[in-house]
Design an enzyme around this catalytic site. Structure first.
Site: not given
Length: 211
Positions: A151-153, A156
């Site tokens: 997800g966020c990794v 990013t």
């Protein structure tokens, strides 16, 4: 040769390249929030080992004088600033401002000289000043740790690369709710967007910077 072996060989021919660490890195700790460590919570992921690895990398970064950035997710009580993401992903209610589940995970607390970036969407760069802040500070690369890998990794990572930062993802310092999305996303990030590195490798690199 099995189909899996053929696939790996094909990826190796197409994507077997490393860009290496930059000269002026920053370390990001992405969304190590309590919800992921809270038994019974829908976001619980059993990622204590990932946090432990990230804390060791953070200690090495601080010893080397490398800037450290922590991110979290914070929403208005109405969720209006979360848009379609908040609408789709129901567990994001854990991160409404003031929720105990949005607190930092066990043993993690920002130091006075560490930047905290609060976000509403998966990428630490989307809708924040992070890219401008790093660029103004002369940062040429980022080292990523955090939750969740898929997800966020990953979000990013893609944005870091798109903004022109050399990007490294520390495999042991990222975590997910299941090994399959964790490993698949590490594989894909390493193929296309970043160098996926070990904790030992990045700590050795940081030690060299501080020497």
């Amino acid at each position: 040769m099995s189909s899996d072996d053929e696939l790996l060989a094909n990826y190796k021919r197409a994507y077997d390249n490393r860009v290496g660490f930059g000269q002026r890195p920053a370390l990001l700790l992405i969304d190590f929030c309590q919800a992921y460590f809270e038994p019974g919570n829908p976001l619980h992921a059993g990622v204590e080992d990932a946090l432990g690895a990230a804390l060791r990398v953070r200690a090495a970064a601080r010893a080397a004088g490398v800037p450290v950035v922590l991110t979290n997710v914070v929403y208005h009580p109405s969720g209006i600033d979360g848009g379609r993401f908040f609408e789709k992903a129901l567990p994001l209610r854990n991160f409404v401002r003031g929720s105990a589940m949005g607190a930092w995970g066990p043993g993690l607390e920002p130091a006075a000289d560490e930047l905290v970036v609060s976000k509403q969407y998966p990428s630490a760069f989307f809708g924040t000043s992070l890219a401008s802040t790093l660029t103004a500070a002369g940062i040429d690369s980022v080292i990523l740790t955090g939750l969740t890998t898929s997800g966020c990794v990953r979000a990013t990572c893609v944005d870091a690369m798109s903004h022109g930062f050399r990007t490294a993802v520390v495999a042991e310092a990222c975590g997910d709710r299941h090994a399959a999305p964790h490993e698949a996303n590490l594989f894909d990030m390493n193929a296309k967007y970043a160098d996926v590195v070990s904790e030992a490798e990045v700590i050795a690199f940081l030690a060299g910077l501080g020497a």
